[in-house]
Write a protein that holds these residues in place. Structure first.
Motif, PDB file in Angstrom:
ATOM      1  N   VAL A  15      36.761   9.805 -14.574  1.00 55.55           N
ATOM      2  CA  VAL A  15      37.218  11.133 -15.003  1.00 55.55           C
ATOM      3  C   VAL A  15      37.940  11.008 -16.328  1.00 55.55           C
ATOM      4  O   VAL A  15      38.454   9.948 -16.677  1.00 55.55           O
ATOM      5  N   GLY A  16      37.986  12.102 -17.043  1.00 53.97           N
ATOM      6  CA  GLY A  16      38.728  12.155 -18.294  1.00 53.97           C
ATOM      7  C   GLY A  16      40.208  12.386 -18.034  1.00 53.97           C
ATOM      8  O   GLY A  16      40.608  12.820 -16.942  1.00 53.97           O
ATOM      9  N   SER A  17      41.030  12.131 -19.028  1.00 58.78           N
ATOM     10  CA  SER A  17      42.477  12.261 -18.858  1.00 58.78           C
ATOM     11  C   SER A  17      42.888  13.708 -18.575  1.00 58.78           C
ATOM     12  O   SER A  17      43.794  13.951 -17.779  1.00 58.78           O
ATOM     13  N   PHE A  18      42.204  14.677 -19.180  1.00 61.08           N
ATOM     14  CA  PHE A  18      42.536  16.085 -18.933  1.00 61.08           C
ATOM     15  C   PHE A  18      42.283  16.438 -17.473  1.00 61.08           C
ATOM     16  O   PHE A  18      43.114  17.066 -16.826  1.00 61.08           O
ATOM     17  N   ASP A  19      41.122  16.023 -16.947  1.00 65.54           N
ATOM     18  CA  ASP A  19      40.812  16.308 -15.552  1.00 65.54           C
ATOM     19  C   ASP A  19      41.748  15.553 -14.610  1.00 65.54           C
ATOM     20  O   ASP A  19      42.109  16.057 -13.550  1.00 65.54           O
ATOM     21  N   ALA A  20      42.153  14.354 -14.998  1.00 64.78           N
ATOM     22  CA  ALA A  20      43.084  13.589 -14.177  1.00 64.78           C
ATOM     23  C   ALA A  20      44.412  14.326 -14.053  1.00 64.78           C
ATOM     24  O   ALA A  20      45.015  14.364 -12.977  1.00 64.78           O
ATOM     25  N   LYS A  21      44.854  14.918 -15.158  1.00 65.42           N
ATOM     26  CA  LYS A  21      46.102  15.682 -15.140  1.00 65.42           C
ATOM     27  C   LYS A  21      45.937  16.966 -14.335  1.00 65.42           C
ATOM     28  O   LYS A  21      46.756  17.289 -13.482  1.00 65.42           O
ATOM     29  N   THR A  22      44.850  17.652 -14.568  1.00 70.60           N
ATOM     30  CA  THR A  22      44.634  18.951 -13.947  1.00 70.60           C
ATOM     31  C   THR A  22      44.428  18.833 -12.435  1.00 70.60           C
ATOM     32  O   THR A  22      44.942  19.650 -11.674  1.00 70.60           O
ATOM     33  N   TYR A  23      43.698  17.834 -11.998  1.00 67.07           N
ATOM     34  CA  TYR A  23      43.342  17.697 -10.582  1.00 67.07           C
ATOM     35  C   TYR A  23      44.014  16.488  -9.927  1.00 67.07           C
ATOM     36  O   TYR A  23      43.480  15.879  -9.013  1.00 67.07           O
ATOM     37  N   PHE A  24      45.224  16.168 -10.398  1.00 64.32           N
ATOM     38  CA  PHE A  24      45.920  14.977  -9.925  1.00 64.32           C
ATOM     39  C   PHE A  24      46.092  14.969  -8.401  1.00 64.32           C
ATOM     40  O   PHE A  24      45.860  13.953  -7.746  1.00 64.32           O
ATOM     41  N   ALA A  25      46.495  16.085  -7.821  1.00 68.41           N
ATOM     42  CA  ALA A  25      46.713  16.150  -6.369  1.00 68.41           C
ATOM     43  C   ALA A  25      45.424  15.853  -5.613  1.00 68.41           C
ATOM     44  O   ALA A  25      45.433  15.123  -4.609  1.00 68.41           O
ATOM     45  N   GLU A  26      44.309  16.388  -6.078  1.00 69.37           N
ATOM     46  CA  GLU A  26      43.011  16.130  -5.436  1.00 69.37           C
ATOM     47  C   GLU A  26      42.641  14.653  -5.554  1.00 69.37           C
ATOM     48  O   GLU A  26      42.149  14.041  -4.597  1.00 69.37           O
ATOM     49  N   PHE A  27      42.911  14.069  -6.705  1.00 71.39           N
ATOM     50  CA  PHE A  27      42.597  12.652  -6.896  1.00 71.39           C
ATOM     51  C   PHE A  27      43.477  11.770  -6.003  1.00 71.39           C
ATOM     52  O   PHE A  27      43.026  10.749  -5.493  1.00 71.39           O
ATOM     53  N   LEU A  28      44.731  12.172  -5.798  1.00 72.71           N
ATOM     54  CA  LEU A  28      45.596  11.417  -4.889  1.00 72.71           C
ATOM     55  C   LEU A  28      45.029  11.442  -3.465  1.00 72.71           C
ATOM     56  O   LEU A  28      45.079  10.434  -2.761  1.00 72.71           O
ATOM     57  N   ARG A  29      44.510  12.581  -3.048  1.00 72.74           N
ATOM     58  CA  ARG A  29      43.887  12.653  -1.717  1.00 72.74           C
ATOM     59  C   ARG A  29      42.681  11.721  -1.638  1.00 72.74           C
ATOM     60  O   ARG A  29      42.473  11.038  -0.638  1.00 72.74           O
TER      61      ARG A  29
END
Length: 101
Positions: A15-29
């Motif tokens: 993922v790109g850094s923008f998407d990592a920031k935007t969807y951080f909670a989903e990525f943690l799951r």
């Protein structure tokens, strides 16, 4: 989640850094479920988001590989010098003899 992404290989997502920031909670799951998230900025990989258990498992696997390599090297040296394989009792005796106290 409005952003959809699919894993590159077995449970690894890029993922790109923008998407990592935007969807951080989903990525943690996802990470909690064993996924690994590779984060890139301007097309270059800059970070990895992964669970603690994943890191511990990787470290254990690396340690296991080192132990197997050493034991194979030791066995090859014994074979090269015409020595037979060591039994568990032999190894225990060596261990006990090597102790100071």
């Amino acid at each position: 989640m409005a952003f959809s992404f699919t894993p590159d290989s077995f449970n690894v997502y890029n993922v790109g850094s923008f998407d990592a920031k935007t969807y951080f909670a989903e990525f943690l799951r996802k990470v909690q479920n064993g996924a690994k998230i590779m984060i890139s900025k301007n097309g270059k990989k800059v970070a990895v988001l992964q669970g603690v258990k994943t890191v511990q498992n990787e470290e254990a696997m690396e340690a296991h590989k080192r132990i197997v390599a050493r034991s194979q090297k030791f066995a090859a040296l014994r074979k090269q010098n015409g020595l037979e394989a060591m039994s568990a009792a032999d190894l225990k005796e060596l261990k006990e003899n090597g102790r100071k106290y």
